[in-house]
Scaffold this active site. Structure first.
Site, PDB file in Angstrom:
ATOM      1  N   LEU A 112       0.869  -1.267   0.100  1.00 25.73           N
ATOM      2  CA  LEU A 112       0.027   0.009   0.098  1.00 25.73           C
ATOM      3  C   LEU A 112       0.775   1.309  -0.075  1.00 25.73           C
ATOM      4  O   LEU A 112       0.306   2.381  -0.239  1.00 25.73           O
ATOM      5  CB  LEU A 112      -0.883   0.048   1.266  1.00 25.73           C
ATOM      6  CG  LEU A 112      -2.119  -0.896   1.050  1.00 25.73           C
ATOM      7  CD1 LEU A 112      -2.902  -0.902   2.579  1.00 25.73           C
ATOM      8  CD2 LEU A 112      -2.845  -0.712  -0.046  1.00 25.73           C
ATOM      9  N   ASP A 200       9.087  -8.877   3.489  1.00 25.72           N
ATOM     10  CA  ASP A 200       9.049  -8.893   2.097  1.00 25.72           C
ATOM     11  C   ASP A 200       9.788  -8.119   1.447  1.00 25.72           C
ATOM     12  O   ASP A 200       9.830  -6.591   1.760  1.00 25.72           O
ATOM     13  CB  ASP A 200       7.548  -8.679   1.662  1.00 25.72           C
ATOM     14  CG  ASP A 200       7.311  -8.924   0.359  1.00 25.72           C
ATOM     15  OD1 ASP A 200       7.645 -10.061  -0.034  1.00 25.72           O
ATOM     16  OD2 ASP A 200       6.867  -8.202  -0.323  1.00 25.72           O
ATOM     17  N   HIS A 227       9.643 -13.838   1.737  1.00 27.54           N
ATOM     18  CA  HIS A 227      10.003 -13.524   0.168  1.00 27.54           C
ATOM     19  C   HIS A 227      11.368 -14.181  -0.027  1.00 27.54           C
ATOM     20  O   HIS A 227      12.330 -13.683   0.429  1.00 27.54           O
ATOM     21  CB  HIS A 227      10.113 -11.911   0.040  1.00 27.54           C
ATOM     22  CG  HIS A 227      10.887 -11.487  -1.118  1.00 27.54           C
ATOM     23  ND1 HIS A 227      10.299 -10.801  -1.917  1.00 27.54           N
ATOM     24  CD2 HIS A 227      12.123 -11.734  -1.636  1.00 27.54           C
ATOM     25  CE1 HIS A 227      11.264 -10.374  -3.117  1.00 27.54           C
ATOM     26  NE2 HIS A 227      12.501 -11.157  -2.692  1.00 27.54           N
ATOM     27  N   ASP A 353       0.629  -9.742  -5.072  1.00 19.29           N
ATOM     28  CA  ASP A 353       1.855  -8.905  -4.766  1.00 19.29           C
ATOM     29  C   ASP A 353       1.686  -7.495  -5.503  1.00 19.29           C
ATOM     30  O   ASP A 353       2.454  -7.064  -6.256  1.00 19.29           O
ATOM     31  CB  ASP A 353       3.044  -9.684  -5.485  1.00 19.29           C
ATOM     32  CG  ASP A 353       4.324  -9.145  -5.196  1.00 19.29           C
ATOM     33  OD1 ASP A 353       4.307  -8.108  -4.069  1.00 19.29           O
ATOM     34  OD2 ASP A 353       5.392  -9.796  -5.534  1.00 19.29           O
ATOM     35  N   HIS A 357       4.219   1.507  -8.667  1.00 20.86           N
ATOM     36  CA  HIS A 357       5.174   2.540  -8.901  1.00 20.86           C
ATOM     37  C   HIS A 357       4.604   3.700  -9.550  1.00 20.86           C
ATOM     38  O   HIS A 357       3.567   3.327 -10.532  1.00 20.86           O
ATOM     39  CB  HIS A 357       6.141   1.778  -9.451  1.00 20.86           C
ATOM     40  CG  HIS A 357       6.936   0.888  -8.829  1.00 20.86           C
ATOM     41  ND1 HIS A 357       7.509   0.823  -7.753  1.00 20.86           N
ATOM     42  CD2 HIS A 357       7.078  -0.566  -8.749  1.00 20.86           C
ATOM     43  CE1 HIS A 357       8.018  -0.164  -7.097  1.00 20.86           C
ATOM     44  NE2 HIS A 357       7.565  -1.093  -7.973  1.00 20.86           N
TER      45      HIS A 357
END
Lengths: 486, 348
Positions: A112, A200, A227, A353, A357
């Site tokens: 988020l 992660d 991860h 996932d 960006h």
């Protein structure tokens, strides 16, 4: 800002469901604030007292198909809960005959970006993207700026998400600053509402630290979400090692960078008895390791993401940064192994996932662009189109892997279609053809390799605690009105 | 899988809606005004460029090197974001001999060191009226990236480990000279650090397109994954690769490979993979020795091989100017046509 603990007792007293979800209840305790749409029914019957006994603001979903049995049912929603539809006097009826009704989808792996990177996404926009994808609950990753490694930050996220378009369950970092060294206060994080622990994006390279984390997490009863990536094998790699990387002159990441760590942590699960949840598995060897761990009776679970069953590294085309994510898109044989692991039950649940960006970040040369794609708004369509339509999974099983299955993995409160359950619901039209249009995403992120794809099936309406959080224009759900864009 | 959506996962078949985003490739990318790589270039195009290069070579031999008019009034910028001597000078000479005005910049002291993006840097210089950029950059895909984003002609002067198409073309010209114009039925050995070599990739695309067999040899740590799928063979040893070959190309070995733990020592590399006169003698009698330069003498190639009668190392350099002139002339013709008909749709 009231403390979550005090808020919880108030929520319980007032009979709201916020506490069921361990949510910050400041805004949950008022049905009016929980469900802004309730303003409409109130306006329609101005004489109704605000706290009249019996269900008020009842919505009826008529003739919808039960996601498990396929039978036509009528579903009543009142006060945020599912109620017996018989003898109701609904103020709003949705005739969505043919639409499938199911518990709202859950995504255990969402970035988020808030706090700290709100140009990429915010809790509010991420939650709206989730609602638009049919999700009613998401678990968000702690790799924000700063890292969610203290109870105060977990608390902050939960309060900030209290009125969001879906429930937000934060995860806490395993180590301080995600630096892989000092453990965070797992018990305090849990008390503040963390549903799992994860570093992660920053794999814990020290096996000793991971061992101790797994041992200590047993006290907290929390899974550690891994991860898996051996950073020494990854090196400067930017995409899957293989022919396409060779052709493009891009440094490769071998699939073994993932699978050696999955192997390691299966062994550490055995050593410690801790719960390991493997994030975004992408390759055959990782699924083999997970399968092995399960056969040995260990507390290991795993997720995979739509892009790993839809795409291979060929999608990188000529250095397309929208196909750059970590783990990277793999080979065709890994894609087939992903399908097999989904079908045979090795995969416990799906996740997106979702990694938004900015355009400026993705609009760079391939080596510089950050890893990650958005996924919330395409997940269901890619599942129905990529798994159900070709016959890999039944519709029921596909939905289960986005609903009951992830709830089980993180031990989230269960949601059903029975009266008394929170009305966290999704209405799905499994046959609806549509075209992905990234420019219309609720997410701030537009970085998807699926833009322009023709898919079949999507969510047409989403309800969080009875409140419509998404309604697709041009469908029966339109009668819900245009949900407030929060 | 045969369902329609999966086609989208294959290369070049992305559905491209209008205005979908920056990665949408404008039709101009594959137009002749760019040279981005040799992958996918038709054999006929390669041979046309070689023919034009040969014509320039002849002209300069017979008529001297006074500037021609091919690039008169054309502004070329050599944008070198990575160190280069021979490629940069070779392009500069080629541009001058065709009558272009040109500028060169390197990264030292330029705005690049102030954090300006590649795109903004090129965009800024393009605004000064540059018609064509020769771009050398460490990022694979950098040249195509600029060609997608900006309305300028782009010649790839080497992009990371991806391609170095003018080097590939000059290698082709050198081999065409040596092989009497015939590429079919020939076999070239490429030896050394294939993984990190853009020279090898362009040579492979060029040679396989023209029908020449390519055999690779080198340490497994420096051989890229699944390279056979480029249509080449990988030999277990340099002896196997070179025996009976029509030529060998030695690749430059970077010292960093030792630091990265990919090789034990230079001495071992030379002993096992170095191109020596003795190994050259196992090739066909008329076979040639090539090296893209700069050479690490005594490492990937020994003096007796580099300076021996089979060596074409300096012939390659001479051909470089001619090939780059041909490429610039070709791109300039297309760029001028593009400017007159900018909206003309080309093949996607």
């Amino acid at each position: 800002m009231s403390s979550p603990l005090r808020g919880s007792s108030r929520a319980a007293r007032e009979g709201t469901i916020g506490d069921l979800f361990g949510e910050a209840s400041a805004s949950e305790s008022s049905p009016r604030r929980e469900d802004p749409a309730s303003a409409a029914p109130d306006a329609a019957s101005p004489g109704a007292p605000p706290h009249a006994p019996g269900p008020r603001g009842v919505t009826l979903l008529r003739g919808v198909r039960h996601w498990r049995t396929g039978e036509r049912i009528d579903l009543g929603i009142a006060d945020g809960m599912i109620v017996d539809a018989r003898g109701l006097h609904p103020e709003r009826v949705i005739d969505a005959a043919g639409a499938v009704v199911a518990p709202g989808l859950v995504d255990l792996h969402v970035h988020l970006r808030e706090p700290g990177q709100t140009a990429k996404e915010t809790i509010e926009t991420g939650a709206r993207a989730a609602a638009a994808g049919g999700f009613t609950a998401i678990a968000c990753m702690p790799n924000t700026r700063p890292v969610l490694d203290t109870p105060e930050w977990i608390d902050w996220v939960r309060h900030r998400a209290a009125g969001a378009a879906c429930r937000v369950h934060p995860m806490g970092a395993v180590t301080v600053g995600q630096e892989g060294k000092q453990l965070t206060e797992f018990l305090a994080l849990k008390a503040a509402g963390a549903v799992a622990l994860s570093d992660d994006g920053r794999p814990i390279m020290s096996a000793a630290v991971m061992r101790h984390a797994l041992e200590y997490a047993k006290h907290a009863g929390l899974p550690i979400v891994c991860h898996e990536e051996d950073l020494t094998l990854k090196g400067d790699g930017a995409m899957n090692e293989g022919f396409t990387a060779t052709r493009l002159g891009v440094r490769g990441i071998p699939s073994a960078a993932e699978s050696v760590m999955v192997r390691r942590d299966v062994e550490l699960a055995e050593l410690t008895g801790g719960r390991v949840h493997f994030a975004h598995l992408s390759c055959a060897a990782s699924f083999a390791a997970l399968r092995d761990g399960k056969a040995r009776g260990l507390a290991v679970t795993g997720e995979t993401c739509p892009h790993y069953w839809m795409l291979t590294d060929e999608a990188v085309g000529d250095h397309d940064t929208f196909a750059k994510m970590n783990p990277p898109l793999r080979s065709e044989s890994d894609r087939e192994a992903t399908l097999a692991a989904i079908v045979d039950g090795t995969v416990d649940c799906f996740a997106t996932d979702h990694a938004p960006h900015t355009m400026d970040e993705k609009r760079q040369t391939f080596d510089l662009a950050p890893f990650g794609i958005v996924g919330l708004e395409t997940a269901l369509g890619l599942t129905l189109t990529g798994l159900v339509e070709p016959g890999h999974l039944s519709l029921e099983r596909a939905i289960e892997l986005w609903t009951d299955a992830p709830r089980r993995v993180f031990r989230l409160p269960s949601v059903s279609l029975d009266p008394g359950s929170p009305a966290d619901l999704v209405l799905i039209d499994p046959g609806l053809p549509w075209t992905v249009d990234a420019s219309s995403f609720a997410s701030k992120g537009r970085n998807t390799p699926f833009d322009g794809w023709s898919l079949t099936g999507r969510a047409i309406a989403t309800f969080r605690a009875g409140r419509p959080t998404f309604a697709l224009a041009g469908t029966a759900a339109e009668a819900l009105g245009s949900p407030p864009s929060a | 899988m045969s369902v329609a959506y999966h086609e989208s996962a294959t290369r070049g078949a992305f559905p491209v809606p209008q205005g979908a985003g920056f990665f949408v490739e404008p039709s101009t990318v594959s137009a002749d005004r760019h040279l981005l790589g040799l992958e996918g270039m038709p054999a006929a195009t390669m041979l046309e460029i070689l023919d034009e290069a040969e014509a320039f070579r002849e002209r300069w031999r017979l008529e001297g090197k006074a500037p021609g008019i091919e690039l008169a009034g054309f502004e070329v910028c050599h944008a070198f974001f990575e160190d280069s001597t021979r490629t940069r000078v070779s392009f500069e000479i080629a541009a001058k001999r065709l009558g272009a005005t040109s500028t060169t910049f390197g990264t030292g002291g330029s705005s690049v060191s102030k954090g300006e993006t590649l795109l903004d840097t090129i965009h800024t210089i393009a605004a000064m009226g540059v018609d064509l950029f020769v771009i050398r950059h460490s990022a694979p895909g950098a040249a195509r990236y600029v060609a997608r984003q900006l309305d300028v002609a782009v010649v790839n002067g080497g992009d990371g480990m991806h391609e170095h198409p003018t080097q590939g073309l000059l290698d082709l010209l050198t081999l065409r000279d040596a092989w009497g114009g015939r590429f079919e039925g020939r076999r070239l050995a490429i030896v050394g650090d294939v993984a990190h070599s853009r020279v090898a990739r362009s040579a492979i695309h060029g040679l396989t397109t023209l029908g020449t067999e390519v055999t690779l040899a080198g340490p497994a740590t420096l051989m890229p994954a699944d390279v056979e799928l480029l249509g080449v063979a990988v030999a277990p040893s340099v002896e196997d690769a070179m025996a009976g070959a029509d030529g060998v190309m030695a690749l430059r070995l970077q010292r960093e490979r030792m630091d990265a733990g990919k090789l034990p020592s230079l001495a071992e590399y030379t002993r096992v993979w170095g191109i020596s006169a003795e190994r050259v003698s196992t090739m066909k009698p008329e076979a040639v020795v090539m090296h893209p330069g700069p050479m690490n003498r005594g490492v990937e190639i020994t003096h007796d091989a580099a300076d021996g009668p089979r060596s074409r190392v300096f012939g390659q350099v001479e051909n470089g100017v001619a090939v780059r002139a041909a490429v610039l002339a070709r791109c300039a013709r297309a760029a001028r046509a593009h400017r007159q008909h900018p909206a003309k749709p080309g093949p996607a």
